[in-house]
Every structure is written in C-alpha cells, then in structure tokens.
Scaffold this active site. Structure first.
Site, PDB file in Angstrom:
ATOM      1  CB  ILE A  10      -1.001  -0.008   1.186  1.00 19.42           C
ATOM      2  CG1 ILE A  10      -2.182   0.902   0.884  1.00 19.42           C
ATOM      3  CG2 ILE A  10      -0.335   0.344   2.502  1.00 19.42           C
ATOM      4  CD1 ILE A  10      -3.375   0.687   1.774  1.00 19.42           C
ATOM      5  N   GLY A  31       3.319  -4.549  11.040  1.00 18.01           N
ATOM      6  CA  GLY A  31       2.424  -4.739   9.884  1.00 18.01           C
ATOM      7  C   GLY A  31       2.383  -3.550   8.950  1.00 18.01           C
ATOM      8  CB  VAL A  32      -0.374  -2.238   6.855  1.00 24.42           C
ATOM      9  CG1 VAL A  32      -1.473  -1.826   7.784  1.00 24.42           C
ATOM     10  CG2 VAL A  32      -0.407  -1.442   5.579  1.00 24.42           C
ATOM     11  CG  ASP A  33       0.691   1.487  12.512  1.00 18.58           C
ATOM     12  OD1 ASP A  33       0.849   2.568  11.947  1.00 18.58           O
ATOM     13  OD2 ASP A  33       0.413   1.358  13.719  1.00 18.58           O
ATOM     14  N   GLY A 118      -4.517  -8.877  10.059  1.00 20.39           N
ATOM     15  CA  GLY A 118      -3.161  -9.349  10.368  1.00 20.39           C
ATOM     16  C   GLY A 118      -3.024  -9.638  11.856  1.00 20.39           C
ATOM     17  CB  VAL A 119      -1.191  -7.751  14.500  1.00 15.87           C
ATOM     18  CG1 VAL A 119      -1.015  -7.812  16.002  1.00 15.87           C
ATOM     19  CG2 VAL A 119       0.153  -7.697  13.809  1.00 15.87           C
ATOM     20  CE1 TYR A 120      -4.302  -4.882  17.217  1.00 15.53           C
ATOM     21  CE2 TYR A 120      -5.972  -3.498  16.214  1.00 15.53           C
ATOM     22  CZ  TYR A 120      -4.892  -3.651  17.063  1.00 15.53           C
ATOM     23  OH  TYR A 120      -4.419  -2.561  17.776  1.00 15.53           O
TER      24      TYR A 120
HETATM   25  N1  AR6 Z   1       0.566  -3.120   2.204  1.00 13.68           N
HETATM   26  C1  AR6 Z   1      -0.681  -3.616   2.211  1.00 13.68           C
HETATM   27  N2  AR6 Z   1      -1.131  -4.477   3.137  1.00 13.68           N
HETATM   28  C2  AR6 Z   1      -0.261  -4.849   4.105  1.00 13.68           C
HETATM   29  C3  AR6 Z   1       1.067  -4.373   4.178  1.00 13.68           C
HETATM   30  C4  AR6 Z   1       1.471  -3.462   3.161  1.00 13.68           C
HETATM   31  N3  AR6 Z   1       2.690  -2.946   3.142  1.00 13.68           N
HETATM   32  N4  AR6 Z   1       1.673  -4.940   5.248  1.00 13.68           N
HETATM   33  C5  AR6 Z   1       0.771  -5.756   5.813  1.00 13.68           C
HETATM   34  N5  AR6 Z   1      -0.389  -5.707   5.116  1.00 13.68           N
HETATM   35  P1  AR6 Z   1      -1.840  -5.598  10.175  1.00 13.68           P
HETATM   36  P2  AR6 Z   1      -4.202  -5.253  11.896  1.00 13.68           P
HETATM   37  C6  AR6 Z   1      -1.651  -6.420   5.350  1.00 13.68           C
HETATM   38  O1  AR6 Z   1      -1.282  -6.587  11.116  1.00 13.68           O
HETATM   39  O2  AR6 Z   1      -4.535  -6.685  11.799  1.00 13.68           O
HETATM   40  C7  AR6 Z   1       0.024  -3.081  13.934  1.00 13.68           C
HETATM   41  O3  AR6 Z   1       1.095  -3.400  14.734  1.00 13.68           O
HETATM   42  C8  AR6 Z   1      -1.563  -7.693   6.155  1.00 13.68           C
HETATM   43  O4  AR6 Z   1      -1.202  -8.789   5.309  1.00 13.68           O
HETATM   44  O5  AR6 Z   1      -0.922  -4.587   9.636  1.00 13.68           O
HETATM   45  O6  AR6 Z   1      -5.307  -4.257  11.731  1.00 13.68           O
HETATM   46  C9  AR6 Z   1      -0.759  -1.879  14.452  1.00 13.68           C
HETATM   47  O7  AR6 Z   1       0.072  -0.956  15.108  1.00 13.68           O
HETATM   48  C10 AR6 Z   1      -2.980  -7.818   6.653  1.00 13.68           C
HETATM   49  O8  AR6 Z   1      -3.810  -8.480   5.699  1.00 13.68           O
HETATM   50  O9  AR6 Z   1      -3.063  -4.764  10.879  1.00 13.68           O
HETATM   51  C11 AR6 Z   1      -1.752  -2.510  15.369  1.00 13.68           C
HETATM   52  O10 AR6 Z   1      -1.214  -2.721  16.627  1.00 13.68           O
HETATM   53  C12 AR6 Z   1      -3.458  -6.376   6.774  1.00 13.68           C
HETATM   54  O11 AR6 Z   1      -2.477  -5.571   6.132  1.00 13.68           O
HETATM   55  C13 AR6 Z   1      -2.044  -3.829  14.715  1.00 13.68           C
HETATM   56  O12 AR6 Z   1      -0.896  -4.171  13.958  1.00 13.68           O
HETATM   57  C14 AR6 Z   1      -3.599  -5.876   8.210  1.00 13.68           C
HETATM   58  O13 AR6 Z   1      -2.546  -6.404   9.010  1.00 13.68           O
HETATM   59  C15 AR6 Z   1      -3.233  -3.749  13.777  1.00 13.68           C
HETATM   60  O14 AR6 Z   1      -3.522  -5.045  13.305  1.00 13.68           O
END
Ligand code: AR6
Length: 339
Positions: A10, A31-33, A118-120
């Site tokens: 993203i 993760g994405v954050d 993801g993490v959640y």
């Molecule tokens: N581009 C697009 N999607 C992505 C990317 C990227 N670069 N990286 C990961 N994803 P997550 P959550 C996808 O864990 O579950 C963080 O630590 C990934 O494959 O990023 O909402 C925050 O600070 C997954 O499908 O977010 C919070 O503490 C999706 O993004 C917590 O994680 C969401 O995964 C939030 O958890």
C-alpha cells in the site's frame, strides 16, 4: 467511481489517501502500520502524537509526508475475539468512517489494506467481505476510486470453503485443452495499478471516390438494412427498458462517469469484454441477453475461459453484485469487471 482489488504494497499505491490499520495510540507499530510510518518518515509520527489517539472503529487523518499520497487516514480495527464482540460492526465503522473522512477532504482515490486481518486476527476472507460490502454500498452513492490492497493473497485464498462452489462449477465446466485467453490477454496486473482501456472507435467519413457513387449504387442503404443495433445503442435501450438512470447503471457496473460518457456519445464505441460484461451485470441481463450484448461488441462467453465460467456462474445464480463477482474473479486470478 469504482472499486478495484489489487495486489500491492500500500505504501506504493498512488492515490489521494491511503488508510492505515493503526493501533489506538496512533504511535506506530508493526504490519502495515510499520510499513506506512517507515515510508512516510518521522514527521508522520510527530503529527500522530498531536492527535490524542483514536478509538476502535473511528478514523483520523494526517498528511502523507514522503508517501506518494496526500493523506494517511488512520483507523483502528477491532481485535478478533471469536466474532461475538461486535467485531463486524466495528470493522464496518472503520471503512465507513475512513470513507467519510476521505470524502470530507475531497479525495478522489483511496486505498485500503484489509484492516484487522493481520495482527488483530480477523479471519481474512471475512475481512475482505466486510471491505467489499461497505465500500460497494458507499460507491453506489458516491464518486470515488477505491482500492482494496491485498498484500498476502496466499493467506486470502487459504480460507477453506471460500468460493468452493465456484471452484466446483469451474471444474465441472472448464474445457482444459483450451487456453485460458482471458488470462493470457491480460495477466493479473495486480502488482501495479492498472487500467484496461477500451478501444474508442473513431468514425471517419471517407471522401467518396470519383468513380463510384455509393449512395446510388444502393450499397449504403444495404449496409443500413443489414447492420445490427450497436453495443452502445443496445446499452442505452436496455437502460431505458429497465427504468434505470445512467448513473445508477454505470455505478452498478463499476464504471466511471467519464468512461460512460464516451460510450454514450459514440454509437460505434467498441468496449472491452470486461466493460461489456460489467454493463450486462448492472442491467441484470439473462445469460442469453448477456451473450447478445457481447456479440454486439464482438465477444462471446465460452467454457474455455475460467473468467467466462465465473461470469456464467453468477448470472445463473441471479447474483448481480459486481463487487462480489470481482471478489471471486480476484480469487481466481482473473481480470476484474468495470473501472
Ligand atoms: N501493504 C498492504 N497491506 C499490508 C502491508 C502493506 N505494506 N503490510 C501488511 N499488510 P496488520 P491489523 C496487510 O497486522 O490486523 C500493527 O502493529 C496484512 O497482510 O498490519 O489491523 C498496528 O500498530 C494484513 O492483511 O493490521 C496494530 O497494533 C493487513 O495488512 C495492529 O498491527 C492488516 O494487518 C493492527 O492489526
């Protein structure tokens, strides 16, 4: 304008706003954050510190800094706790509030990751369903280009029973010895934002030759007699017959207004197969009518293409939700409809 499901990182997507799946402190994480903060640079964190956090289901906005987008919309998804703790409603709120915020900031294009998946721990295919439903409903009322950005397609496809009925239908109907032309002509270009362009047909009137008077030879009137109603004529006729407005039709077709205007103003317009089917879906045409419309554009549905079989499956099921169809096409690595 339309919803597109793409495979990408993203932080690389060029649009007005990207959405961050943040934690409630808004102070960064994994993760994405993590990816968004590291691509945006440290000024993003500085601005986030001024926001006072964000509740689950809510959304806040910052600038995009070094990212190729003007804004980052930070939303906090629910942690999955088995499904009985309002997780779905909270996840829907994330999408709704982010879209409303994007609208308030006049964003024409927004990209979402699959929040909470993801993490959640929100089951990824259900997270996709929520995203498609909420964004799809929003787009029936609003003009915006919205991307759902899938990072880990393998995880998405792993959902055991997901689309198993479609897989079975493909197995029963697919003629393996043929080549899958829909895939060949445009392999899933999900690594980049892509667009398929229809071919606008420019009608040029050639000067008549000195020697042949076509009008008097009867050729012109013969062509007029034989030539069928064009794709564009059929489309406009069907919109009238169904009592739809133009905008209802192109929104349901996942087609943007400019594209529709081009078709409307050119009776000889030659659409792509995806565009033709998108309109057939929006108009809720039967299989026969869909084939008739496809023929006018020079195409047909066949059992040697997975794409065609998936379309046939949805039409037979009377499921004309283009966003659900695109979800399935994405799952099977096929071109999506509309846009
Ligand atoms: N581009 C697009 N999607 C992505 C990317 C990227 N670069 N990286 C990961 N994803 P997550 P959550 C996808 O864990 O579950 C963080 O630590 C990934 O494959 O990023 O909402 C925050 O600070 C997954 O499908 O977010 C919070 O503490 C999706 O993004 C917590 O994680 C969401 O995964 C939030 O958890």
């Amino acid at each position: 304008m339309s919803l597109q499901i793409i495979r990408n990182d993203i932080t690389k997507v060029k649009c007005d706003a990207i959405v961050n799946a943040a934690k409630s402190t808004l102070l960064g994480g994994g993760g994405v954050d993590g990816a968004i903060h590291s691509a945006a640079g440290s000024h993003l964190l500085d601005e986030c510190k001024t926001l006072g956090g964000c509740k689950t289901g809510q959304a806040k906005i910052t600038r995009g800094y070094n990212l190729p987008c003007k804004y980052v919309i930070h939303t906090v998804g629910p942690v999955w706790r088995g499904g009985n703790y309002n997780e779905k409603e909270l996840l829907e709120s994330c999408y709704k509030n982010s879209l409303e915020l994007a609208k308030r900031y006049n964003c024409e294009s927004v990209a979402f990751p699959l929040i909470s998946s993801g993490v959640y721990g929100y089951p990824i295919s259900s997270a996709m369903d929520v995203a498609v439903d909420v964004i799809g409903s929003f787009l029936l009322e609003n003009d915006m280009l919205v991307y759902i950005v899938v990072y880990n397609k393998k995880a998405l496809s792993a959902g055991e029973k997901r689309f198993s009925d479609i897989a079975e239908y493909i197995d029963d109907n697919y003629i393996f010895q043929h080549t899958d032309f829909s895939k060949m002509s445009m392999p899933l270009a999900q690594a980049d934002n892509f667009n398929t362009y229809d071919e606008p047909v420019v009608c040029s009137i050639q000067p008549k030759s000195k020697n042949v008077d076509y009008q008097n030879s009867g050729l012109e009137s013969l062509i007029d007699d034989i030539i069928d109603e064009s794709f564009s004529d059929m489309l406009l006729r069907k919109i009238d017959e169904k009592g739809m407005t133009d905008s209802e039709c192109y929104k349901k077709a996942n087609i943007d207004r400019k594209h529709f205007s081009k078709i409307r103003s050119n009776p000889a317009y030659k659409p792509s197969k995806q565009t033709t089917i998108a309109f057939a879906i929006a108009l809720e045409l039967s299989l026969d009518e869909t084939n008739e419309m496809l023929m006018k554009a020079g195409f047909a549905l066949s059992h040697s293409s997975k794409f065609d079989i998936i379309i046939e499956y949805f039409i037979r099921k009377n499921n004309y939700n283009i966003f659900e169809i695109n979800e399935a096409l994405f799952e099977f690595d096929q071109m999506l409809l509309g846009a």
